[in-house]
Design an enzyme around this catalytic site. Structure first.
Site, mmCIF file in Angstrom:
data_model
loop_
_atom_site.group_PDB
_atom_site.id
_atom_site.type_symbol
_atom_site.label_atom_id
_atom_site.label_comp_id
_atom_site.label_asym_id
_atom_site.label_seq_id
_atom_site.Cartn_x
_atom_site.Cartn_y
_atom_site.Cartn_z
ATOM 1 N N TYR A 25 0.837 -1.205 0.000
ATOM 2 C CA TYR A 25 0.000 0.000 0.000
ATOM 3 C C TYR A 25 0.873 1.257 0.000
ATOM 4 O O TYR A 25 0.644 2.203 0.734
ATOM 5 C CB TYR A 25 -0.942 0.005 1.201
ATOM 6 N N GLY A 26 1.897 1.221 -0.871
ATOM 7 C CA GLY A 26 2.727 2.401 -1.057
ATOM 8 C C GLY A 26 2.066 3.368 -2.022
ATOM 9 O O GLY A 26 0.845 3.367 -2.193
ATOM 10 N N SER A 27 2.867 4.156 -2.695
ATOM 11 C CA SER A 27 2.343 5.177 -3.607
ATOM 12 C C SER A 27 1.456 4.575 -4.694
ATOM 13 O O SER A 27 0.305 4.975 -4.878
ATOM 14 C CB SER A 27 3.507 5.943 -4.245
ATOM 15 N N GLN A 86 10.046 -8.316 -3.808
ATOM 16 C CA GLN A 86 9.072 -9.186 -4.470
ATOM 17 C C GLN A 86 9.424 -10.682 -4.403
ATOM 18 O O GLN A 86 8.554 -11.500 -4.082
ATOM 19 C CB GLN A 86 8.879 -8.760 -5.922
ATOM 20 N N HIS A 108 5.870 -3.454 -13.005
ATOM 21 C CA HIS A 108 7.218 -3.392 -13.593
ATOM 22 C C HIS A 108 7.646 -4.834 -13.838
ATOM 23 O O HIS A 108 7.323 -5.731 -13.058
ATOM 24 C CB HIS A 108 8.173 -2.687 -12.633
ATOM 25 N N GLY A 134 2.284 7.235 -8.154
ATOM 26 C CA GLY A 134 0.964 6.906 -7.647
ATOM 27 C C GLY A 134 0.106 8.118 -7.332
ATOM 28 O O GLY A 134 -1.106 8.112 -7.593
ATOM 29 N N ASP A 191 12.813 0.669 -19.395
ATOM 30 C CA ASP A 191 12.645 1.385 -18.135
ATOM 31 C C ASP A 191 13.986 1.552 -17.428
ATOM 32 O O ASP A 191 14.341 2.656 -16.993
ATOM 33 C CB ASP A 191 11.663 0.630 -17.240
ATOM 34 N N GLU A 231 16.601 25.759 -12.678
ATOM 35 C CA GLU A 231 15.896 26.099 -13.912
ATOM 36 C C GLU A 231 15.614 24.892 -14.803
ATOM 37 O O GLU A 231 14.916 25.008 -15.810
ATOM 38 C CB GLU A 231 16.696 27.155 -14.692
ATOM 39 N N SER A 252 14.989 31.890 -25.505
ATOM 40 C CA SER A 252 15.600 32.929 -26.339
ATOM 41 C C SER A 252 16.364 32.308 -27.507
ATOM 42 O O SER A 252 16.768 31.140 -27.454
ATOM 43 C CB SER A 252 16.562 33.771 -25.498
#
Length: 337
Positions: A25-27, A86, A108, A134, A191, A231, A252
């Site tokens: 139950y992470g992001s 995992q 993933h 997430g 990835d 920036e 520019s």
């Protein structure tokens, strides 16, 4: 050209009579679980009791259970714990409780592609990978929009795994903007390559190198931070919104000329050749084996490199400069933790 699926190509009916289980139950886990529940699907979640994420799940109205219990109850099991965790979770909690015809999903492809997890042949295996964090997956869903996803099928003994994957993608909002079909191999290798040579590794190394050169040349580190790091967001946002040429139309003419004439001197054929070597290491599993071994021995290199990076001058100056910018601390995705 890739096959892209939209709302009309996916049907939630393939999940309506199924229990969808989210492990982690992470992001991403939180976003998936909430979106799927809002899509009127039967969702259960797994998280370790006593953790922050366990309490978040409770606060969101779920009753978290252990992964082995979830695997027994769920028809579709989405594994959203970190890559390095995992295999052990699968071996001890998921694998022994899998039954023929169940579906296991990933966001993933690392564990499957590099054989850290080898599911039984009678179990369906798919991937739905949102191309965003997430928080963004959840935020866009609540606004009636979505985050693009990748979808892939690795094993399909029941013959309907793509339909299940697309229904899952629709449930989290992905088909609202487009779901690109891929493979576990392609997703994993591209990835890792993107993370290493540009998105994380390439960008951070370029920033630090440019910052170091300005400071070594006698320029104030505060000014160097502005020009080499702060920036960057402006330029990246313009590229994301308008493309590279669209960004060049906004800056520019001086900046555009410097971009087109000096950029290729920095990112030259030598750099591209090193990128090819990195891609080969990914394709041949060299990086995967290195990272897997690193985790097995307690992450000595990882931890040393992290400490070294934390001590870099740009981190100290960066915190000081960000403290001068209150708009960065609004609690959004770009704010400090």
């Amino acid at each position: 050209m890739a096959k892209i699926y939209y709302d009309s190509d996916a049907d939630l009916k393939y999940l309506k009579d199924k229990v969808v289980g989210i492990i982690g139950y992470g992001s991403q886990g939180r976003a998936h679980a909430l979106n799927l529940r809002d899509s009127k699907l039967n969702v259960i979640v797994s998280e370790l009791e006593g953790t922050v994420n366990y309490q978040k799940a409770k606060n969101d109205g779920f009753e978290p259970i252990l992964a082995d219990q979830l695997t027994k109850k769920a028809d579709v099991i989405m594994i959203l714990v970190q890559d390095n965790v995992q295999p052990s979770v699968y071996e001890s909690q998921i694998g022994p409780n899998l039954k023929k015809g169940k579906y296991i999903g990933f966001a993933h492809g690392f564990s499957i592609h590099y054989s850290q997890i080898v599911p039984p042949k009678d179990v369906n295996v798919f991937m739905v990978a949102p191309k965003g964090p997430g928080d963004l997956v959840r935020d866009q869903f609540t606004k009636g929009q979505g985050v693009p996803c990748l979808v892939a099928v690795y094993q399909d003994p029941t013959g309907d795994t793509l339909k299940i994957g697309l229904a899952y993608a629709k449930g989290i909002g992905g088909t609202r903007c487009g779901v690109v079909e891929t493979t576990f191999k392609e997703e994993t290798e591209t990835d890792l390559f993107g993370e290493q040579v540009i998105l994380c590794g390439g960008v951070t190394s370029l920033i630090k190198a440019a910052f170091d050169i300005l400071v070594e040349s006698g320029y104030q580190p505060e000014v160097a931070y502005y020009e080499t790091c702060h920036e960057l967001k402006l330029i990246v946002d313009l590229i994301i919104e308008r493309g590279i040429q669209g960004m060049r139309q906004v800056i520019s003419d001086t900046a555009e000329y410097g971009d087109m004439t000096r950029g290729p001197r920095v990112i030259n054929e030598n750099v591209k050749e090193e990128m090819r070597k990195i891609l080969k290491e990914i394709q041949e599993g060299i990086f995967a084996r290195e990272w897997i071994l690193e985790n097995r021995v307690g992450r000595p290199v990882f931890n040393a490199l992290r400490r070294q990076s934390e001590e870099h001058l740009i981190e100290k100056i960066g915190k000081k400069m960000r403290d001068m910018m209150p708009w960065l601390k609004t609690g959004g995705r770009g704010s400090e933790k």
